[in-house]
Design a protein around this motif. Structure first.
Motif, PDB file in Angstrom:
ATOM      1  N   HIS A 297       0.831  -1.209   0.000  1.00 15.66           N
ATOM      2  CA  HIS A 297       0.000   0.000   0.000  1.00 15.66           C
ATOM      3  C   HIS A 297       0.864   1.256   0.000  1.00 15.66           C
ATOM      4  O   HIS A 297       0.657   2.167  -0.820  1.00 15.66           O
ATOM      5  N   ASP A 298       1.827   1.313   0.905  1.00 20.38           N
ATOM      6  CA  ASP A 298       2.661   2.516   0.988  1.00 20.38           C
ATOM      7  C   ASP A 298       3.527   2.679  -0.252  1.00 20.38           C
ATOM      8  O   ASP A 298       3.739   3.814  -0.727  1.00 20.38           O
ATOM      9  N   ALA A 299       4.028   1.577  -0.806  1.00 20.21           N
ATOM     10  CA  ALA A 299       4.844   1.664  -2.017  1.00 20.21           C
ATOM     11  C   ALA A 299       4.020   2.193  -3.186  1.00 20.21           C
ATOM     12  O   ALA A 299       4.518   2.987  -4.005  1.00 20.21           O
ATOM     13  N   GLU A 300       2.759   1.797  -3.276  1.00 20.54           N
ATOM     14  CA  GLU A 300       1.918   2.275  -4.376  1.00 20.54           C
ATOM     15  C   GLU A 300       1.578   3.751  -4.205  1.00 20.54           C
ATOM     16  O   GLU A 300       1.566   4.513  -5.183  1.00 20.54           O
ATOM     17  N   GLY A 301       1.297   4.180  -2.969  1.00 16.83           N
ATOM     18  CA  GLY A 301       1.043   5.603  -2.743  1.00 16.83           C
ATOM     19  C   GLY A 301       2.277   6.443  -3.021  1.00 16.83           C
ATOM     20  O   GLY A 301       2.193   7.527  -3.616  1.00 16.83           O
ATOM     21  N   TRP A 302       3.439   5.953  -2.578  1.00 19.12           N
ATOM     22  CA  TRP A 302       4.713   6.641  -2.854  1.00 19.12           C
ATOM     23  C   TRP A 302       4.949   6.739  -4.356  1.00 19.12           C
ATOM     24  O   TRP A 302       5.311   7.809  -4.874  1.00 19.12           O
ATOM     25  N   ASN A 303       4.731   5.636  -5.070  1.00 11.33           N
ATOM     26  CA  ASN A 303       4.936   5.637  -6.511  1.00 11.33           C
ATOM     27  C   ASN A 303       4.007   6.635  -7.198  1.00 11.33           C
ATOM     28  O   ASN A 303       4.419   7.349  -8.123  1.00 11.33           O
ATOM     29  N   ALA A 304       2.740   6.689  -6.756  1.00 14.36           N
ATOM     30  CA  ALA A 304       1.804   7.652  -7.347  1.00 14.36           C
ATOM     31  C   ALA A 304       2.274   9.083  -7.131  1.00 14.36           C
ATOM     32  O   ALA A 304       2.160   9.938  -8.025  1.00 14.36           O
ATOM     33  N   ALA A 305       2.838   9.352  -5.942  1.00 11.87           N
ATOM     34  CA  ALA A 305       3.350  10.703  -5.666  1.00 11.87           C
ATOM     35  C   ALA A 305       4.532  11.024  -6.573  1.00 11.87           C
ATOM     36  O   ALA A 305       4.644  12.142  -7.105  1.00 11.87           O
ATOM     37  N   LEU A 306       5.433  10.054  -6.769  1.00 10.25           N
ATOM     38  CA  LEU A 306       6.557  10.296  -7.663  1.00 10.25           C
ATOM     39  C   LEU A 306       6.074  10.579  -9.076  1.00 10.25           C
ATOM     40  O   LEU A 306       6.555  11.509  -9.741  1.00 10.25           O
ATOM     41  N   CYS A 307       5.135   9.781  -9.563  1.00  9.19           N
ATOM     42  CA  CYS A 307       4.682   9.921 -10.949  1.00  9.19           C
ATOM     43  C   CYS A 307       3.968  11.244 -11.208  1.00  9.19           C
ATOM     44  O   CYS A 307       3.990  11.747 -12.340  1.00  9.19           O
ATOM     45  N   ARG A 308       3.353  11.793 -10.194  1.00 15.84           N
ATOM     46  CA  ARG A 308       2.699  13.092 -10.403  1.00 15.84           C
ATOM     47  C   ARG A 308       3.651  14.263 -10.141  1.00 15.84           C
ATOM     48  O   ARG A 308       3.249  15.425 -10.168  1.00 15.84           O
ATOM     49  N   GLY A 309       4.940  13.959  -9.882  1.00 10.77           N
ATOM     50  CA  GLY A 309       5.952  15.010  -9.812  1.00 10.77           C
ATOM     51  C   GLY A 309       6.273  15.520  -8.436  1.00 10.77           C
ATOM     52  O   GLY A 309       6.929  16.565  -8.305  1.00 10.77           O
ATOM     53  N   GLU A 310       5.876  14.800  -7.383  1.00 11.94           N
ATOM     54  CA  GLU A 310       6.105  15.274  -6.020  1.00 11.94           C
ATOM     55  C   GLU A 310       7.595  15.476  -5.729  1.00 11.94           C
ATOM     56  O   GLU A 310       7.974  16.364  -4.965  1.00 11.94           O
ATOM     57  N   ARG A 311       8.464  14.670  -6.374  1.00 10.78           N
ATOM     58  CA  ARG A 311       9.904  14.760  -6.136  1.00 10.78           C
ATOM     59  C   ARG A 311      10.676  15.179  -7.394  1.00 10.78           C
ATOM     60  O   ARG A 311      11.889  14.983  -7.468  1.00 10.78           O
ATOM     61  N   GLY A 312       9.977  15.729  -8.366  1.00  9.84           N
ATOM     62  CA  GLY A 312      10.652  16.239  -9.546  1.00  9.84           C
ATOM     63  C   GLY A 312      10.587  15.299 -10.738  1.00  9.84           C
ATOM     64  O   GLY A 312      10.141  14.148 -10.659  1.00  9.84           O
ATOM     65  N   ALA A 313      11.048  15.790 -11.889  1.00 14.28           N
ATOM     66  CA  ALA A 313      10.900  15.081 -13.159  1.00 14.28           C
ATOM     67  C   ALA A 313      11.694  13.778 -13.190  1.00 14.28           C
ATOM     68  O   ALA A 313      11.226  12.776 -13.750  1.00 14.28           O
ATOM     69  N   ARG A 314      12.911  13.776 -12.625  1.00 17.60           N
ATOM     70  CA  ARG A 314      13.715  12.549 -12.680  1.00 17.60           C
ATOM     71  C   ARG A 314      13.042  11.436 -11.886  1.00 17.60           C
ATOM     72  O   ARG A 314      12.952  10.301 -12.351  1.00 17.60           O
ATOM     73  N   TRP A 315      12.550  11.767 -10.693  1.00 10.89           N
ATOM     74  CA  TRP A 315      11.830  10.770  -9.898  1.00 10.89           C
ATOM     75  C   TRP A 315      10.530  10.344 -10.607  1.00 10.89           C
ATOM     76  O   TRP A 315      10.119   9.181 -10.501  1.00 10.89           O
ATOM     77  N   ALA A 316       9.901  11.251 -11.316  1.00 13.45           N
ATOM     78  CA  ALA A 316       8.657  10.906 -12.024  1.00 13.45           C
ATOM     79  C   ALA A 316       8.934   9.868 -13.105  1.00 13.45           C
ATOM     80  O   ALA A 316       8.156   8.920 -13.294  1.00 13.45           O
ATOM     81  N   ARG A 317      10.042  10.047 -13.839  1.00  6.12           N
ATOM     82  CA  ARG A 317      10.386   9.062 -14.868  1.00  6.12           C
ATOM     83  C   ARG A 317      10.695   7.702 -14.246  1.00  6.12           C
ATOM     84  O   ARG A 317      10.271   6.652 -14.747  1.00  6.12           O
ATOM     85  N   PHE A 318      11.427   7.722 -13.135  1.00  8.15           N
ATOM     86  CA  PHE A 318      11.706   6.478 -12.422  1.00  8.15           C
ATOM     87  C   PHE A 318      10.406   5.839 -11.929  1.00  8.15           C
ATOM     88  O   PHE A 318      10.204   4.618 -12.023  1.00  8.15           O
ATOM     89  N   GLY A 319       9.517   6.663 -11.410  1.00 11.25           N
ATOM     90  CA  GLY A 319       8.252   6.156 -10.881  1.00 11.25           C
ATOM     91  C   GLY A 319       7.410   5.466 -11.937  1.00 11.25           C
ATOM     92  O   GLY A 319       6.798   4.421 -11.676  1.00 11.25           O
ATOM     93  N   GLU A 320       7.375   6.010 -13.146  1.00  7.54           N
ATOM     94  CA  GLU A 320       6.595   5.383 -14.221  1.00  7.54           C
ATOM     95  C   GLU A 320       7.175   4.027 -14.604  1.00  7.54           C
ATOM     96  O   GLU A 320       6.430   3.052 -14.799  1.00  7.54           O
TER      97      GLU A 320
END
Length: 550
Positions: free
Chosen positions: A364-387
């Motif tokens: 659950h927490d990993a999926e919420g964290w991943n969703a935050a990364l993909c929407r840009g919470e930690r910047g573009a590089r993390w968003a690409r990693f998240g996807e």
């Protein structure tokens, strides 16, 4: 002479009517004739050269059990000659009998079983085993409905026999390779799955409700906007998605609907009125793909004072990262309306969703964290990693849609509260290749439902369970897994979920089936696992028996 190609499947059943689905070898009039004199008939309709009928049966007596036969153009074609199985029977409920329980069996993720004389590398099929036991004791208790919660067929993971069939049709070096490509190849999947003799008899005599998940179309179906854009750019996807939706509508969706809903369905009317309904159904599938809000695959079934809401968690998604949602606004409004309609009218609310609402805490927490990364919470590089991670690790359950998770949680609390509210609210799910029971708790100071709320997850019916999955999910439920999940949550700047939860049963691994027995306001859960018997037929071993509400 018309032959019975596939079926019959007993689908909808209420106190006085039923529907029976068949595929015939040619255009014909299909009939169901019951031993008590009730009957029904329908003319076949044509899709891509195949001939189908959904036969409405009326005049049934509440609380009765009547054997039936299928007749095509006046010739009896079911039961099959020299069948070793008991007669296929329509059992109607009598919901005014308060002592009569409602039994709902459910599971998901079924690879077609190999022929009986072949070695089965993933062990006995839970549906085959259920069929064997019911056939051996035809008067024994049986489900009032069998809920198949996704991955009824695997369009992207085909068997060796199906791959040989595909290779005879086309060059497998061309995309999509050994996955199915068109409607005709989809029919091969249903033939392989539903012509299994045990399953064929089971589905002819136990009513079934179905909903798709990703493998009915393709792994990770609609996981994200970028995934969808990439796959739409291929030259094979359009035929795949249209064929997947068309075949689902024919083989699964139609039978989910009550006779009144069928009568009001304009697509069904058009397809039946046309000598060849292929173009009309293809246009419908194209609309459904282009505008998911134009179609509702979700549906409601009432079993006396048990309300079932089967929810589409694949095609109804909103994928834009800025507005990501498991259900589009129309679908979410429908779910809310159905859950809250007529307070006091039901004792148990069942929400069927192929994807679990409550997961192991680390997941659950990993999926919420991943969703935050993909929407840009930690910047573009993390968003690409998240996807990339989202696709590789299948991070796409309710937790990956945080606003939807919160909305479903709030709806469950509201539906389970108030005067005359239900005794239980159960979320029924599959997908994750293990079974478990989880129970939420609402924080002090927030409105909590009076109903007992449970997440009931059962998967697979017949599939592989790698050791890595067992290890990963056991760790995900562990104290150390929870601690690691909290680190993910902090990095993703996640808010605290509106509920906490604990695992109260499982995890169980194997080919398995859950059954709910609901009588009045009492509820009981049984988990059975299909196990081999040396020198004999597999059996269902009881792995858990849980009293949910006395």
């Amino acid at each position: 002479m018309a032959r019975l190609r596939l079926g019959p499947l007993l689908r909808y059943v209420d106190e006085s009517s039923a529907t029976v689905w068949v595929e015939a070898s040619r255009p014909c009039t299909a009939e169901v004739r019951c031993a008590d004199g009730s009957s029904g008939r329908a003319r076949t309709f044509q899709i891509c050269g195949h001939h189908y009928a959904l036969i409405p049966v009326t005049g049934l007596t509440p609380g009765s059990a009547t054997p039936y036969e299928v007749v095509l153009d006046g010739i009896q074609v079911w039961p099959l000659p020299d069948s070793p199985y008991p007669p296929s029977t329509i059992r109607t409920p009598a919901y005014d009998d308060a002592a009569r329980p409602v039994r709902i069996a459910f599971g998901s993720c079924r690879w077609a079983a190999p022929p009986a004389d072949d070695h089965d590398p993933v062990g006995p099929d839970a549906l085959d085993t259920l069929a064997t036991e019911l056939a051996a004791a035809p008067d024994a208790e049986r489900p009032d409905a069998l809920l198949l919660l996704g991955d009824q067929v695997y369009a992207d993971e085909t068997s060796p026999a199906t791959r040989r069939y595909l290779a005879a049709r086309r060059d497998l070096r061309d995309a999509p390779g050994n996955q199915v490509a068109d409607y005709e190849e989809y029919t091969r999947l249903y033939d392989e799955s539903w012509l299994d003799p045990d399953v064929r008899w089971l589905l002819s005599t136990v009513p079934s409700c179905m909903i798709f998940d990703d493998h009915d179309v393709i792994d990770d179906w609609n996981t994200s906007a970028s995934w969808l854009a990439e796959i739409r750019a291929t030259d094979w996807w359009n035929e795949r998605i249209l064929s997947g939706l068309m075949s689902y509508w024919v083989h699964q969706h139609l039978g989910n609907l009550a006779p009144a809903e069928l009568a009001a369905d304009p697509v069904y009317a058009t397809v039946r009125a046309d000598p060849d309904g292929t173009d009309a159904l293809r246009e419908f599938a194209a609309r459904a793909d282009a505008d998911p809000a134009s179609v509702r695959w979700s549906y409601r079934r009432d079993f006396g004072r048990v309300r079932l809401l089967m929810v589409d968690t694949r095609a109804a998604r909103v994928l834009a990262e800025s507005d990501r949602s498991m259900l589009d606004p129309t679908e979410a409004a429908w779910l809310r309306e159905q859950a809250l309609e007529s307070p006091g009218a039901y004792d148990h609310l069942l929400i069927g969703t192929s994807l679990p609402w409550l997961l192991p805490h680390l997941v659950h927490d990993a999926e919420g964290w991943n969703a935050a990364l993909c929407r840009g919470e930690r910047g573009a590089r993390w968003a690409r990693f998240g996807e990339k991670l989202r696709r590789r690790a299948d991070l796409e359950h309710w937790a990956a849609f945080p606003a939807s998770f919160d909305a479903l949680t709030a709806l469950i609390a509201e539906a389970g509260s108030g005067e005359g509210g239900p005794a239980t609210v159960c979320v029924l799910s599959g997908d994750v290749h293990h079974a478990y029971v989880a129970e939420p708790a609402w924080p002090d100071g927030t409105p909590a439902p009076a109903a007992r709320v449970l997440q009931l997850t059962c998967s697979p019916l017949h599939n592989s369970i790698p050791g890595s999955i067992k290890l990963g999910f056991r760790f995900g439920w562990s104290r150390f897994g929870r601690a690691l999940g909290r680190r993910f949550a902090r990095h993703g700047r996640l808010t605290t979920p509106p509920v906490s939860w604990r695992k109260t049963g499982g995890p169980w691994f194997g080919n398995q089936l859950m059954t709910l027995t609901l009588r009045g306001r009492a509820a009981r859960l049984r988990l059975q696992e299909a196990q081999p018997v040396p020198g004999g037929k597999p059996r269902l071993r009881e792995a858990a028996d849980i009293v949910m509400r006395e």
